[in-house]
Design an enzyme around this catalytic site. Structure first.
Site, PDB file in Angstrom:
ATOM      1  N   ARG A 140      -3.804  28.698  60.028  1.00  0.00           N
ATOM      2  CA  ARG A 140      -4.464  29.940  59.632  1.00  0.00           C
ATOM      3  C   ARG A 140      -3.760  30.657  58.497  1.00  0.00           C
ATOM      4  NH1 ARG A 140      -2.474  34.724  62.923  1.00  0.00           N
ATOM      5  NH2 ARG A 140      -0.616  33.938  63.969  1.00  0.00           N
ATOM      6  N   CYS A 147      22.150  39.873  45.606  1.00  0.00           N
ATOM      7  CA  CYS A 147      22.740  40.956  44.829  1.00  0.00           C
ATOM      8  C   CYS A 147      23.244  41.974  45.838  1.00  0.00           C
ATOM      9  CB  CYS A 147      21.756  41.545  43.815  1.00  0.00           C
ATOM     10  SG  CYS A 147      20.265  42.291  44.500  1.00  0.00           S
ATOM     11  N   GLY A 156      19.603  42.911  47.435  1.00  0.00           N
ATOM     12  CA  GLY A 156      18.585  41.861  47.443  1.00  0.00           C
ATOM     13  C   GLY A 156      17.273  42.327  46.846  1.00  0.00           C
TER      14      GLY A 156
END
Length: 152
Positions: free
Chosen positions: A134, A67, A70
């Protein structure tokens, strides 16, 4: 990624059309959820919902939303459980949002960054693998938090 859902509002329509051509040249199947024209204003929420649902339901490997900034697309997409959407305006963030957070919906602002940068960010995001390790427990924590607040 083999298949990506993409959508925009009117502000990013031309950038979306140009990005679709690039994605196809990279042998990526594209599901364009709209709009079909950039001539009239378009509400971004239904477009974001459509792309996010396709990602959440695993109909596609990832989603791209654009857009003006964003931000609206990112906020809307993140309302769908299982979605990790963020605005990305640079290559560093494109890489680490994928490697560390496994970002599954890339959001960009066509009024913030150039189309050349949009293409480079998209390429970096697509080519970067999720590191795993992790970061897996952190993704699980996001899912747990999401489930905790879902209205039942």
């Amino acid at each position: 990624m083999k298949k990506i859902a993409i959508g925009s509002d009117h502000a990013a329509f031309q950038a979306k059309i140009n990005l679709i051509e690039i994605l196809k040249s990279w042998d990526i199947e594209v599901v364009d959820v709209g709009p079909d024209s950039g001539e009239n204003p378009v509400e971004y929420v239904p477009i974001a919902e459509s792309v996010a649902l396709k990602v959440a339901n695993k109909e596609v490997d990832g989603g791209i939303l654009m857009c003006g900034t964003g931000v609206g697309m990112s906020v809307a997409a993140n309302k769908i459980p299982g979605i990790r959407a963020s605005v990305v305006n640079d290559l560093f963030t494109a890489q680490y949002s994928k490697s560390d957070v496994d970002l599954n919906v890339l959001c960009m602002g066509a009024r913030v960054i150039s189309e050349r940068i949009i293409m480079e960010i998209t390429k970096k995001w697509i080519e970067t693998p999720f590191t795993g390790g992790r970061f897996i427990p952190r993704i699980a924590q996001l899912h747990d938090m999401e489930s905790k607040y879902l209205v039942k």
